[in-house]
Design a protein around this motif. Sequence first.
Motif, PDB file in Angstrom:
ATOM      1  N   TYR A  99      -6.103   7.703  -4.246  1.00 15.45           N
ATOM      2  CA  TYR A  99      -5.482   6.433  -3.862  1.00 15.45           C
ATOM      3  C   TYR A  99      -6.527   5.341  -3.679  1.00 15.45           C
ATOM      4  O   TYR A  99      -6.331   4.199  -4.116  1.00 15.45           O
ATOM      5  CB  TYR A  99      -4.684   6.644  -2.565  1.00 15.45           C
ATOM      6  CG  TYR A  99      -4.479   5.399  -1.754  1.00 15.45           C
ATOM      7  CD1 TYR A  99      -3.584   4.407  -2.157  1.00 15.45           C
ATOM      8  CD2 TYR A  99      -5.184   5.201  -0.563  1.00 15.45           C
ATOM      9  CE1 TYR A  99      -3.395   3.263  -1.401  1.00 15.45           C
ATOM     10  CE2 TYR A  99      -5.003   4.066   0.199  1.00 15.45           C
ATOM     11  CZ  TYR A  99      -4.114   3.101  -0.227  1.00 15.45           C
ATOM     12  OH  TYR A  99      -3.941   1.961   0.519  1.00 15.45           O
TER      13      TYR A  99
ATOM     14  N   GLU B  97       0.824  -1.203   0.000  1.00 13.88           N
ATOM     15  CA  GLU B  97       0.000   0.000   0.000  1.00 13.88           C
ATOM     16  C   GLU B  97       0.863   1.260   0.000  1.00 13.88           C
ATOM     17  O   GLU B  97       0.508   2.258  -0.632  1.00 13.88           O
ATOM     18  CB  GLU B  97      -0.929  -0.004   1.218  1.00 13.88           C
ATOM     19  CG  GLU B  97      -1.912  -1.160   1.268  1.00 13.88           C
ATOM     20  CD  GLU B  97      -2.912  -1.112   0.132  1.00 13.88           C
ATOM     21  OE1 GLU B  97      -3.133  -0.009  -0.424  1.00 13.88           O
ATOM     22  OE2 GLU B  97      -3.472  -2.164  -0.223  1.00 13.88           O
TER      23      GLU B  97
ATOM     24  N   LEU C  78      -5.266  11.045  -1.094  1.00 10.35           N
ATOM     25  CA  LEU C  78      -5.965   9.946  -0.409  1.00 10.35           C
ATOM     26  C   LEU C  78      -7.185   9.489  -1.205  1.00 10.35           C
ATOM     27  O   LEU C  78      -7.445   8.284  -1.333  1.00 10.35           O
ATOM     28  CB  LEU C  78      -6.382  10.389   0.999  1.00 10.35           C
ATOM     29  CG  LEU C  78      -5.253  10.691   1.984  1.00 10.35           C
ATOM     30  CD1 LEU C  78      -5.836  11.162   3.310  1.00 10.35           C
ATOM     31  CD2 LEU C  78      -4.380   9.463   2.188  1.00 10.35           C
TER      32      LEU C  78
ATOM     33  N   LEU D 272       0.833   4.299  -2.671  1.00  9.16           N
ATOM     34  CA  LEU D 272       0.721   5.705  -2.282  1.00  9.16           C
ATOM     35  C   LEU D 272       1.844   6.557  -2.873  1.00  9.16           C
ATOM     36  O   LEU D 272       1.651   7.732  -3.191  1.00  9.16           O
ATOM     37  CB  LEU D 272       0.736   5.820  -0.757  1.00  9.16           C
ATOM     38  CG  LEU D 272      -0.565   5.449  -0.028  1.00  9.16           C
ATOM     39  CD1 LEU D 272      -0.306   5.295   1.457  1.00  9.16           C
ATOM     40  CD2 LEU D 272      -1.632   6.504  -0.287  1.00  9.16           C
TER      41      LEU D 272
ATOM     42  N   ILE E 146       6.148   9.380   3.248  1.00  9.50           N
ATOM     43  CA  ILE E 146       5.330   8.221   3.659  1.00  9.50           C
ATOM     44  C   ILE E 146       6.120   7.441   4.694  1.00  9.50           C
ATOM     45  O   ILE E 146       7.267   7.022   4.434  1.00  9.50           O
ATOM     46  CB  ILE E 146       4.985   7.325   2.448  1.00  9.50           C
ATOM     47  CG1 ILE E 146       4.248   8.136   1.385  1.00  9.50           C
ATOM     48  CG2 ILE E 146       4.147   6.127   2.878  1.00  9.50           C
ATOM     49  CD1 ILE E 146       4.016   7.372   0.099  1.00  9.50           C
TER      50      ILE E 146
END
Length: 501
Positions: free
Chosen positions: A191, A104, A188, A108, A159
Motif C-alpha cells: 500500500y 486512503e 501495508l 487500501l 477496513i
Amino acid sequence: MSTSAWTSVPHDSPPRMAASGPAARPRYAPTDFVTLLWRERFLMLLVFVIIVALGFAFATTLKKSYTAQSSLFVRLGQEYVYEPRAGDAGRGAVPTTDEVIQSEAEILGSGALRERVIRKIGFAKIFPQLAGKYAGATPEGKRVLIAEGRDAIGKSLKIETAPDNSIIRLSYQNDDPEMAEKVLNTLLEEYLVYRRSLLIGGDNTVLQRQRDIFSQKLGQADAAYQDFLTSNDIGDFTAQKTSLTQLQASVEQQRYSVEAQLQDRSGRLAVVEAELAKTPTESIIYRDVDMSASVKLAQLKLDREGLLARYTPGAQPVQDINAQIAQLERGLAAGRTGGEGARRSGPNPIWQTLASTRNDLRAEVAALQQSLTAYAQQSQSVNERLLRLAQLEPQFNELSRDRDVLSSNVRDFTVREQQDEAQRQMSAETSDNIRIVQRAVAPSTGKSLKKPVLLLAVMFAGFTALCVGLIRMFLRPGLQTPASASRTLGMPVLATAGVKR
C-alpha cells in the motif's frame, strides 16, 4: 392389542349441521394444540433429531479462523495539496481530513492492491487448496484464479474508519494465523508503494514536453526580436529611448537657457549702442592755467614793502605802487587778467569702454544665435528619432511581451518540473504522512462458528419439528378431541370410546 386412547371415530368428513349447510370446519382451543401435538411427538422427534444431526455434522466441518489486525495513522500530505500544471488558480487547495481518510481507505481496499499482494506472496501460498489447480492452469485460467483470489481476500479484509478520526483499522481473517499476519503486513507494505505511484505519478513527461514546446517558441521569439533590433539599427530599445528622452529634455533646457541669454545680451547691446551714440569719441586730457597776473601782483606787493622801507606811506612812489596793486586786484577779481594756458585732447575712455562692451556683446549675441540654431537642430533630430521609436514601439512591445511571457513560462515550467521531480523522489523514499501504528501479528486465538451453527441448528430443528407436527395435526381427518367436536358441531359430547390401533 388394544389401547384406551381417547379418540373420535374416524370418518371421511365431519358431519354436517344441516342437509343444505356447508361442511363444518374443526375449531380448536389452546389446550387442544398441546394434546394433538403430543400425539405427533414421535414424528416431531424424528424431524428434530435428523436436522440436529445434519447441523452437527456441518459444524464439525468448520475450521477456526484467525484474525490479524493493524492500524494506520493518516495525515494530510504534500500529494493532496493542489498544484496546477499551468497558472495559479486554486493553488494550495487541500481536502478535509475525512476526505483524505476515505481516499486512503479506498486505496487500501482496491483490487489492484490485493492483486499485488497475491503476486508478491504467491497464489499457492495464500490458497494452498487451489495450488495444484493454479499450477496446471493456462495463463487465462491463472488470471481467473487470481481474480477469484483477489475477491476472496476482499471478503476477508475489513477496513474501518470513523468520522473526525485519522486512524484506519484493518483486519484480515484466515485459517492460518501466520498467513493472516503475512497477508496483512504485505498489504501495508504494498500500500505504501502503490499509493505513491498512484498519487505522485510515474514521471513528469507532461511538464517536460510543455517546457520544450515553450522553449521552441521562445527561440523563435528571440530570433524575431533580434531581427527587429538589427533591421532598425537599435542596440537596446528601452535604453536608447530613455537616453533620447533625457537628451531631448537636456537640449530643450539648454535651448531655453540660450534663448534667455540671447534676449539678455540683445537688450544690453541695444542699451550700449544707444549710449555709445551719445558719447563723444574724444575728450580733453589736460590743460594749463595762466598765473602771470597773480605773480605780478605778488611782486608789486613785495616792491611796495621795499618802498615803505625807504619812503613814508604818503610818498608818491608808494602811492603809485598802491594804485597799481589796487588796479591789478580789481582786474583779477573781475577776471580780466585770466587766460587759457596749454591743453591736450585724446580718445574718450568712456566711448572706448562702451565700444569694447558693444563688440563683446555682439560676439556673444552671434555665438548665442549659433548655439540656438545648433540646439534647434539637435532638438529636431532627437524628436525625429523619438518619433521613429514611437512608431516602432508597438511592434517592439509585442515582441518583448511574447518573449517575456514565453521566458516566464519556460522558467515556471522548469521550476515546476524540478519541484515535481524532487517531490517524487522524496515521496518515493518516505511517506511521512502515513504511519503504521500497529503492524499485524499472528493471532494466538481463533474463532469458530461451531457453537453458533449448533445453536442455529437446534433452533431450526425445533421450529421445523413444530411446523411438521402442526401440518400433520391439521391434515388428519375428523374431529380429534371431544372438546373440538363439541365446539365444531355445536352440541355436547356425552361419551367417548376407545379404539384399536
